[in-house]
Design a protein around this motif. Structure first.
Motif, PDB file in Angstrom:
ATOM      1  N   TYR A  42     -12.278   1.155   2.516  1.00 46.08           N
ATOM      2  CA  TYR A  42     -12.578   0.657   1.105  1.00 46.08           C
ATOM      3  C   TYR A  42     -13.924   0.877   0.677  1.00 46.08           C
ATOM      4  O   TYR A  42     -14.209   1.233  -0.224  1.00 46.08           O
TER       5      TYR A  42
ATOM      6  N   TYR B 183      -9.189  -3.735   1.281  1.00 44.39           N
ATOM      7  CA  TYR B 183     -10.037  -4.843   1.500  1.00 44.39           C
ATOM      8  C   TYR B 183      -8.950  -6.106   1.751  1.00 44.39           C
ATOM      9  O   TYR B 183      -9.499  -6.830   2.715  1.00 44.39           O
TER      10      TYR B 183
ATOM     11  N   ARG C 247     -13.354  -0.163 -10.398  1.00 39.32           N
ATOM     12  CA  ARG C 247     -11.904  -0.547 -10.574  1.00 39.32           C
ATOM     13  C   ARG C 247     -11.365  -1.311  -9.487  1.00 39.32           C
ATOM     14  O   ARG C 247     -10.395  -2.103  -9.762  1.00 39.32           O
ATOM     15  N   ASP C 248     -12.217  -1.312  -8.403  1.00 38.82           N
ATOM     16  CA  ASP C 248     -11.358  -2.047  -7.190  1.00 38.82           C
ATOM     17  C   ASP C 248     -11.488  -3.591  -7.076  1.00 38.82           C
ATOM     18  O   ASP C 248     -10.863  -4.372  -6.589  1.00 38.82           O
TER      19      ASP C 248
ATOM     20  N   ASN D  50     -14.535   4.603  -0.395  1.00 41.13           N
ATOM     21  CA  ASN D  50     -13.279   5.136  -1.611  1.00 41.13           C
ATOM     22  C   ASN D  50     -13.949   4.035  -2.721  1.00 41.13           C
ATOM     23  O   ASN D  50     -13.312   4.182  -3.678  1.00 41.13           O
ATOM     24  N   TYR D  51     -15.001   3.202  -2.479  1.00 41.92           N
ATOM     25  CA  TYR D  51     -14.965   1.979  -3.614  1.00 41.92           C
ATOM     26  C   TYR D  51     -15.394   2.594  -5.078  1.00 41.92           C
ATOM     27  O   TYR D  51     -15.987   3.567  -5.112  1.00 41.92           O
ATOM     28  N   SER D  52     -14.715   1.970  -6.172  1.00 40.99           N
ATOM     29  CA  SER D  52     -15.267   2.176  -7.371  1.00 40.99           C
ATOM     30  C   SER D  52     -15.227   0.895  -8.049  1.00 40.99           C
ATOM     31  O   SER D  52     -14.603   0.005  -7.433  1.00 40.99           O
TER      32      SER D  52
ATOM     33  N   GLN E 230       0.844  -0.954   0.039  1.00 44.47           N
ATOM     34  CA  GLN E 230      -0.001  -0.012  -0.024  1.00 44.47           C
ATOM     35  C   GLN E 230       0.852   1.250   0.114  1.00 44.47           C
ATOM     36  O   GLN E 230       0.539   2.064  -0.608  1.00 44.47           O
TER      37      GLN E 230
ATOM     38  N   ARG F 163      -3.472   1.618  -3.688  1.00 44.36           N
ATOM     39  CA  ARG F 163      -4.509   1.033  -4.156  1.00 44.36           C
ATOM     40  C   ARG F 163      -5.813   0.790  -2.959  1.00 44.36           C
ATOM     41  O   ARG F 163      -5.572   0.036  -2.031  1.00 44.36           O
ATOM     42  N   ASN F 164      -6.913   1.394  -3.345  1.00 41.04           N
ATOM     43  CA  ASN F 164      -8.178   0.915  -2.269  1.00 41.04           C
ATOM     44  C   ASN F 164      -8.258  -0.649  -2.319  1.00 41.04           C
ATOM     45  O   ASN F 164      -8.706  -1.041  -1.115  1.00 41.04           O
ATOM     46  N   ALA F 165      -7.995  -1.106  -3.067  1.00 41.25           N
ATOM     47  CA  ALA F 165      -8.451  -2.728  -3.125  1.00 41.25           C
ATOM     48  C   ALA F 165      -7.238  -3.340  -2.045  1.00 41.25           C
ATOM     49  O   ALA F 165      -7.688  -4.245  -1.356  1.00 41.25           O
TER      50      ALA F 165
ATOM     51  N   LYS G 214     -18.651  -4.470  -3.187  1.00 42.30           N
ATOM     52  CA  LYS G 214     -18.678  -4.025  -1.823  1.00 42.30           C
ATOM     53  C   LYS G 214     -19.422  -5.014  -1.015  1.00 42.30           C
ATOM     54  O   LYS G 214     -19.074  -4.945   0.224  1.00 42.30           O
TER      55      LYS G 214
END
Length: 317
Positions: free
Chosen positions: A258, A235, A265-266, A261-263, A225, A230-232, A270
């Motif tokens: 997570y 998770y 692309r992650d 900020n989810y999109s 990180q 990366r937001n992923a 959810k």
């Protein structure tokens, strides 16, 4: 006269290329059925177009129609016996078919798989994907069928000459497969130092999880990180915390981040973050919050069996 013929041919070539470009886009968008349809129609008029045959083989492969993919790739290797990539794809499709049939039938296919990969490696000394395939093949085959750690390491060494990262990752894979976690860890760390990609970090994380070392897994994800932001990865930390019942506060915070900020692309829906939060709250004996999040997970993906089982577990608290 020649100029006139050329002017007639150019638009036809352009039209064909345009159609193949459309197919490339369809494959990129994972619209494999429409790609198959366009290519099938195109090949009725251009049956010798090797690029179209290859793309149709790819479309079949993406749909796991292995016999159809094998048929197209076989046409390619028969048409051009010096193209390493054709042999690589042919061997790959054969290998995938071998995984879907009974053991007796699979044994009759393995020889052709090996022959195709070895031919590809001989034709192109720089073909990285083929060498990866050979590493995996020699590790997964039983010794009586030609499996060999020494041969796998031979191709891992070739990979290292072509790409240090691939070489280190392949050696990490070999040692992990042979249950030598210390050596596997050493090579995955070398891959991280050399390349530092998310793939490198992910290999080491999965090794730690497999060997029941969740603290090391979380530390490794946190290092990833710092570099990749990366937001992923939030998770992933939450997932490890929930599965192993450790660092629950950190896991909860990461999962909330997570979700915030989810999109798309992650990658991970959810619903799975809510499921992990439900697990964490269950570990904390917080039934209300656990039930809240498992209901959110089920509202999005009601057919997922682990979600249903988790709710039953929560309700029985």
């Amino acid at each position: 006269m020649h100029k006139f013929l050329f002017l007639l041919i150019v638009p036809l070539i352009g039209l064909g290329q345009s159609k193949l470009d459309d197919v490339d886009q369809l494959l990129h968008n994972k619209d494999y059925a429409n790609a198959e349809r366009l290519l099938t129609n195109y090949l009725k008029e251009h049956p010798q177009d090797l690029k179209a045959i290859e793309l149709l083989g790819d479309a079949y492969g993406y749909q796991e129609q292995w016999d159809a993919a094998i048929s197209k790739y076989k046409m390619l290797v028969q048409a051009n016996q010096t193209n390493a990539n054709y042999y690589y794809k042919y061997g790959g499709a054969l290998g995938m078919k071998a995984l879907t049939v009974n053991k007796v039938r699979a044994l009759s296919i393995i020889g052709d798989v090996k022959k195709a990969f070895l031919t590809a490696a001989e034709l192109d000394p720089n073909h990285i994907e083929t060498r990866w395939a050979l590493v995996e093949l020699y590790m997964q085959l039983p010794g009586i069928l030609g499996g060999s750690t020494d041969k796998a390491l031979q191709y891992a060494n070739e990979l290292e000459h072509l790409s240090k990262v691939d070489g280190y990752l392949s050696k990490g894979y070999i040692y992990e497969y042979n249950d030598q976690p210390d050596l596997a860890e050493t090579y995955y760390k070398k891959a991280i130092k050399e390349g530092g990609s998310l793939t490198c970090f992910d290999k080491l994380t999965k090794l730690y999880e497999t060997k029941n070392q969740p603290e090391k897994a979380i530390q490794n994800i946190e290092e990833a990180q710092k570099i990749h932001q990366r937001n992923a990865l939030h998770y992933q930390i939450g997932k490890v915390a929930a599965e192993y019942n450790i660092e629950l506060q950190k896991g909860e915070a990461c999962l909330q981040t997570y979700l915030k900020n989810y999109s798309s692309r992650d990658g991970v829906p959810k619903a799975w973050a809510h499921y992990r939060l439900a697990q964490i709250y269950l570990h904390k004996n917080n039934k209300d919050q656990a039930l809240k999040h498992i209901d959110l997970a089920l509202a999005e993906l009601p057919e997922i069996k682990p979600f249903v089982q988790e709710k039953e577990k929560i309700l029985s608290m």
